[in-house]
Design a protein around this motif. Structure first.
Motif, short mmCIF file in Angstrom:
data_model
loop_
_atom_site.label_atom_id
_atom_site.label_comp_id
_atom_site.label_asym_id
_atom_site.label_seq_id
_atom_site.Cartn_x
_atom_site.Cartn_y
_atom_site.Cartn_z
N MET A 1 27.16 10.44 14.90
CA MET A 1 27.83 9.12 14.55
C MET A 1 26.91 8.21 15.20
SD MET A 1 30.85 8.95 17.58
CE MET A 1 31.88 10.11 16.66
N ILE A 2 27.02 6.69 14.84
CA ILE A 2 26.47 5.76 15.30
C ILE A 2 27.47 4.50 15.31
CG2 ILE A 2 24.81 3.66 14.80
CD1 ILE A 2 22.87 5.98 13.48
N TRP A 3 27.38 3.62 16.65
CA TRP A 3 28.15 2.46 16.77
C TRP A 3 27.32 1.38 16.41
CZ3 TRP A 3 32.83 3.33 20.10
CH2 TRP A 3 33.67 2.46 20.14
N SER A 4 27.91 0.46 15.45
CA SER A 4 26.92 -0.57 14.86
C SER A 4 26.54 -1.69 16.11
CB SER A 4 27.59 -1.31 13.88
OG SER A 4 26.96 -2.59 13.49
N LYS A 5 25.59 -2.00 16.27
CA LYS A 5 25.07 -3.48 17.18
C LYS A 5 25.75 -4.62 16.57
CE LYS A 5 20.83 -2.43 17.10
NZ LYS A 5 19.42 -2.44 17.31
N ASN A 6 25.93 -4.79 15.16
CA ASN A 6 26.13 -5.96 14.78
C ASN A 6 27.68 -6.31 14.38
OD1 ASN A 6 23.40 -6.12 14.74
ND2 ASN A 6 23.02 -6.18 12.66
N SER A 7 28.55 -5.03 14.37
CA SER A 7 29.87 -5.42 14.18
C SER A 7 30.48 -4.14 14.82
CB SER A 7 30.34 -5.41 12.68
OG SER A 7 29.42 -4.18 12.00
N ASP A 8 31.83 -4.36 15.07
CA ASP A 8 32.52 -3.13 15.91
C ASP A 8 32.98 -2.20 14.90
OD1 ASP A 8 33.61 -2.03 17.91
OD2 ASP A 8 35.38 -3.46 18.01
N GLU A 9 32.00 -1.39 14.38
CA GLU A 9 32.33 -0.46 13.30
C GLU A 9 31.47 0.69 13.76
OE1 GLU A 9 32.82 -3.41 9.63
OE2 GLU A 9 30.90 -2.61 9.83
N ILE A 10 31.84 2.01 13.33
CA ILE A 10 31.30 3.18 13.46
C ILE A 10 30.86 3.91 12.12
CG2 ILE A 10 31.59 5.64 14.56
CD1 ILE A 10 33.24 4.24 16.59
N VAL A 11 29.68 4.46 12.21
CA VAL A 11 29.24 5.29 11.01
C VAL A 11 29.32 6.70 11.25
CG1 VAL A 11 27.34 5.91 9.31
CG2 VAL A 11 28.02 3.51 10.13
N THR A 12 29.92 7.82 10.89
CA THR A 12 30.12 8.74 11.14
C THR A 12 29.42 9.74 10.00
OG1 THR A 12 32.32 9.26 10.17
CG2 THR A 12 32.04 8.87 12.70
N SER A 13 28.80 10.79 10.31
CA SER A 13 28.29 11.71 9.20
C SER A 13 28.85 13.19 9.27
CB SER A 13 26.73 12.12 9.23
OG SER A 13 26.34 12.65 10.50
N HIS A 14 29.35 13.65 8.10
CA HIS A 14 29.97 15.07 8.12
C HIS A 14 29.40 16.17 7.44
CE1 HIS A 14 33.63 12.43 9.40
NE2 HIS A 14 33.19 11.39 8.61
N GLY A 15 29.88 17.19 7.90
CA GLY A 15 29.32 18.49 7.37
C GLY A 15 30.40 19.29 6.49
N TYR A 16 30.86 20.27 6.89
CA TYR A 16 31.91 21.04 6.02
C TYR A 16 33.28 20.52 6.17
CZ TYR A 16 28.55 24.90 6.95
OH TYR A 16 27.26 25.68 7.07
N SER A 17 33.66 20.11 4.88
CA SER A 17 32.90 20.33 3.49
C SER A 17 32.96 19.00 2.67
CB SER A 17 33.65 21.38 2.81
OG SER A 17 35.25 20.84 2.70
N LYS A 18 32.72 18.02 3.54
CA LYS A 18 32.65 16.71 2.58
C LYS A 18 31.27 16.21 2.35
CE LYS A 18 37.02 16.13 2.75
NZ LYS A 18 37.85 16.08 1.46
N TYR A 19 30.44 16.36 3.34
CA TYR A 19 28.97 16.01 3.11
C TYR A 19 28.76 14.56 2.69
CZ TYR A 19 28.77 21.07 2.40
OH TYR A 19 28.96 22.74 2.37
N ASN A 20 29.28 13.77 3.53
CA ASN A 20 29.27 12.24 3.24
C ASN A 20 29.26 11.62 4.56
OD1 ASN A 20 31.87 12.17 4.35
ND2 ASN A 20 32.80 12.19 2.46
N LEU A 21 29.10 10.15 4.32
CA LEU A 21 29.24 9.32 5.50
C LEU A 21 30.21 8.46 5.50
CD1 LEU A 21 25.95 9.90 5.01
CD2 LEU A 21 25.50 7.92 6.46
N THR A 22 30.93 8.20 6.50
CA THR A 22 32.06 7.22 6.51
C THR A 22 31.94 6.29 7.47
OG1 THR A 22 33.86 9.11 6.37
CG2 THR A 22 34.52 7.22 6.83
N LEU A 23 32.36 5.09 7.04
CA LEU A 23 32.29 3.76 7.68
C LEU A 23 33.78 3.22 8.16
CD1 LEU A 23 30.72 1.29 8.90
CD2 LEU A 23 31.04 0.20 6.66
N TRP A 24 33.91 3.24 9.50
CA TRP A 24 35.39 3.05 10.27
C TRP A 24 35.09 1.58 10.96
CZ3 TRP A 24 38.56 7.03 9.65
CH2 TRP A 24 37.96 8.58 9.30
N ASP A 25 36.50 0.99 10.50
CA ASP A 25 36.65 -0.25 11.19
C ASP A 25 37.43 0.32 12.79
OD1 ASP A 25 37.63 -2.67 12.29
OD2 ASP A 25 38.81 -3.13 10.63
N CYS A 26 36.61 -0.08 13.65
CA CYS A 26 37.11 0.32 15.20
C CYS A 26 38.37 -0.36 15.63
CB CYS A 26 36.07 -0.11 16.28
SG CYS A 26 34.36 0.90 15.74
#
Length: 559
Positions: A470-495
C-alpha cells in the motif's frame, strides 16, 4: 342406468348432510331466502340485458379514469420524500466513478421533478429572497408528518396535506380545477406547468427544435428555476484512467509475497531488482542501465531520501549500499543470518528486517555494521516503515503482529494484534499525525487505520482480497492498495470515508510491489506476470503561498 349414475360429477360430489326419509305427515322444507344483492349479482352475470345502472359495487370497471381534480396524498408523499438513490457500490466493483455520476443524475432529476409538481406550493410562504434552486434542493430532504392538531374543516384537503420541514404548520395545496390548465401569459414569473395545453402543430418538430424550445426559448415547458438548474454545470467528477499509460516488461521479477523489489527515488529514478540484477530507469530520459548483479538473489531495495544512494538486501542476509552516480558498491553491511525482506531509511539511519526475526538499526556514518538489534517478532519481519517526521517506526511480521517503536528503542510503545494473517503492507499518513494504515494477508484481507497516539482503530474494511502492499498519497488523503489472492488489482480508497474510488485491473498475478513517483502523481506496480505498469492516479499539488519571514527562513536553515 339412471341419469344420476351416468353423471360422474353427481356421483363424486359429497353430500353436506344425509337426506332423511320423508315421513308421512312431515311438513315441506322451505328454501333459504335469497338476498337482493345476490339476486342482482347473479342476474347481472346471467344476462347482459339485465345489467343495473349503478355498477360501482361490483369492484371493477372497463378502464381506470384518474381524478385530475384531486391531489393524492400518497403521490405527494412518495414524490416529496427524499429521493431513493442507489446504494453505494460494493468494494469489488470497478465502476465507482460511473456510479457517482448516476447518483448525481438521480439527484438532479429528483429536484426538477419536485419543483415542477410542488414548486409553487412549496414556495408559497417561503422567503422571497431565497434562491429557487436552493429551495428545490431543500425539498429533497422534506419530511411528511401528520399535523399535531386537526385542521379546520374548510382547510382540510380531499386526501391529505403536505408538511414543510421548516415550518410546523402544514401547507395545504390548493385544489386543482380545470381553470388551472390554461396557458400562462408570461413564463418569466412561474413558467409553464406539466399540464399546460398546447395546440397541435401542422408539422412534427425536429428533435433539435424541441431542445431549443425547451431550454432556450421563452415557451419552455419547465419552470425558470428548473431550467436554471438543468443548464447550470454539474459537479465535475474526477477522471481516473482505468488503463496504465505505460507497461514495461520485467523478466525474472520474483513472485514472492515477502520481497520488495521496486522503489522510486526523489530524483525520479526507478530501481528494479530482477532476479540477480538491479536496473535503474530514468523517468525523464527513459534510459535503462544495469547497476549491479550478484550470485545470490536480491530480495529488497530502498532509496535514501536524497536519492543519491540505494540500499539493496540479499538472500544471504547482506545489505549493500550503492552510489548510483559512480555505480559502485561503497558499503557492505552484515548482521542478518537470513534473507533481508524489508528496508527503510530515516535520514542516515538504515533499518532492515529479516527472516531471522530481528530488526537491525545501522548508522551509515559509523564503521560498525549496526548499533541496535530488536527482537520482538516471533516470525519473519516482512513490513518496515519509518515515519521520519515523528521519528516512529512500524514493523509487521509473519506472526500477524504490528509493533510501533519510538525511534530506535528496543521496547515497542504499542502492539497491534487484530490481524489474522501476515502484515506486509504498512503506510504512515503524510497528512495527519500518528495515523498508520495496515493490511493483512490471505487469511485476513482487512485494511485497518490506526491512531497510534490514542491506540484507537479508526477504520476496518474488508477488501475481499489479500493486501500485498500500500501507498498513502502525498497529494491527497487517499490510499492505494495492491492485492493478491484472488483479485490481482489495485484499489484507490478515500481515507475520510474508506469508500473505494476506483478499481484498477490489468495484472494477471499477485500485485506484490508498489511505489510512488517523486511528484506524487504516478504509481508503479509490479506483479508476478513480469510486468511494470504506470498508473496516473493523482494530480500535482497546488503550490502553497507561505508568508515570507526572516525568522521562519532562519529556523529552516537551522534544521
Amino acid at each position: 342406468m339412471s341419469d344420476e349414475m351416468r353423471n360422474p360429477f353427481i356421483n363424486n360430489t359429497p353430500s353436506s348432510s344425509p337426506i332423511k326419509p320423508k315421513s308421512a305427515g312431515s311438513h315441506k322444507v322451505s328454501k333459504r331466502p335469497v338476498s337482493s344483492s345476490s339476486l342482482s349479482a347473479s342476474s347481472v352475470h346471467s344476462s347482459p340485458l339485465r345489467r343495473p345502472y349503478a355498477t360501482a359495487n361490483l369492484g371493477y370497471t372497463d378502464r381506470f379514469i384518474p381524478n385530475r381534480t384531486d391531489m393524492d396524498l400518497n403521490a405527494v408523499i412518495s414524490i416529496g420524500r427524499p429521493a431513493t438513490l442507489p446504494r453505494l457500490a460494493p468494494a469489488n466493483s470497478d465502476n465507482q466513478l460511473e456510479f457517482k455520476r448516476e447518483r448525481q443524475a438521480h439527484e438532479t432529476f429528483d429536484a426538477v421533478l419536485k419543483n415542477e409538481i410542488f414548486g409553487e406550493k412549496l414556495g408559497r410562504d417561503s422567503n422571497d429572497n431565497e434562491d429557487s434552486i436552493d429551495r428545490i434542493k431543500y425539498t429533497s430532504s422534506s419530511t411528511y408528518e401528520e399535523p399535531s392538531t386537526p385542521p379546520r374543516s374548510r382547510d382540510l384537503p380531499d386526501r391529505g396535506s403536505f408538511t414543510s420541514p421548516s415550518r410546523s404548520a402544514p401547507i395545504t395545496p390548493r385544489k386543482l380545477t380545470f381553470d388551472d390548465y390554461q396557458k400562462p401569459s408570461s413564463n418569466s414569473v412561474r413558467g409553464a406547468t406539466l399540464l399546460t395545453y398546447r395546440e397541435r402543430m401542422a408539422t412534427r418538430p425536429s428533435t433539435a427544435s424541441i431542445i431549443q424550445n425547451q431550454y432556450f426559448n421563452s415557451t419552455s415547458p419547465v419552470r425558470p428555476d428548473s431550467k436554471k438548474l438543468l443548464l447550470s454545470p454539474g459537479k465535475k467528477l474526477r477522471e481516473i484512467a482505468k488503463v496504465p499509460y505505460r507497461v514495461l516488461d520485467a523478466p525474472s521479477l520474483a513472485d514472492d509475497f515477502y520481497y520488495d523489489l521496486i522503489d522510486w527515488s526523489s530524483t525520479d529514478v526507478l530501481g528494479v531488482a530482477l532476479g540477480k540484477s538491479v536496473f535503474l530507469t530514468d523517468n525523464n530520459t527513459n534510459e535503462v542501465v544495469q547497476l549491479c548483479d550478484t550470485d545470490n538473489e536480491y530480495t529488497s531495495l530502498s532509496w535514501v531520501g536524497a536519492g543519491s544512494h540505494l540500499a539493496i538486501g540479499q538472500g544471504n542476509g547482506l545489505v549493500e549500499i550503492y552510489d548510483v552516480v559512480k555505480r559502485k558498491c561503497i558499503r557492505t553491511l552484515s548482521g542478518h543470518t537470513d534473507r533481508v525482506a524489508c528496508l527503510s531509511w530515516n535520514n542516515h539511519i538504515l533499518s532492515s528486517g529479516s527472516r531471522d526475526r530481528s530488526i537491525l538499526h545501522r548508522d551509515v556514518r559509523a564503521p560498525e555494521p549496526y548499533f541496535e538489534q530488536v527482537r520482538t517478532h516471533s516470525q519473519e519481519i516482512c513490513g518496515l516503515k519509518w515515519n521520519v517526521e515523528e521519528n516512529k517506526l512500524a514493523s509487521g511480521g509473519n506472526d500477524n503482529k504490528i509493533y510501533v517503536y519510538d525511534g530506535t528503542l528496543r521496547t515497542p510503545i504499542l502492539k497491534l494484534d487484530e490481524h489474522t494473517a501476515a502484515v506486509k503492507a504498512l503506510a504512515w499518513s503524510p497528512h495527519r499525525r500518528g495515523i498508520l494504515a495496515s493490511g493483512g494477508g490471505t487469511a485476513d484481507k482487512k485494511l485497518k487505520i490506526w491512531n497510534i497516539n490514542t491506540s484507537a482503530k479508526l477504520h476496518d474494511v474488508d477488501t475481499s482480497s489479500q493486501v500485498c502492499n500500500m501507498i498513502w498519497s502525498k497529494n491527497s488523503d487517499e490510499i492505494v492498495t495492491s492485492h493478491g489472492y484472488s483479485k490481482y488489482n489495485l484499489t484507490l480508497w478515500d481515507c475520510a470515508t474508506m469508500d473505494p474510488i476506483a478499481i484498477l485491473k490489468g495484472h494477471s498475478f499477485r500485485v506484490l510491489h508498489l511505489t510512488l513517483s517523486s511528484d506524487g502523481t504516478t504509481v508503479v506496480s509490479g506483479a508476478g506476470d513480469e510486468t511494470l505498469r504506470y498508473w496516473k492516479l493523482f494530480d500535482k499539488p497546488k503550490p502553497k503561498m507561505h508568508p515570507t519571514s526572516v525568522l521562519i527562513n532562519a529556523f529552516n536553515q537551522l534544521r
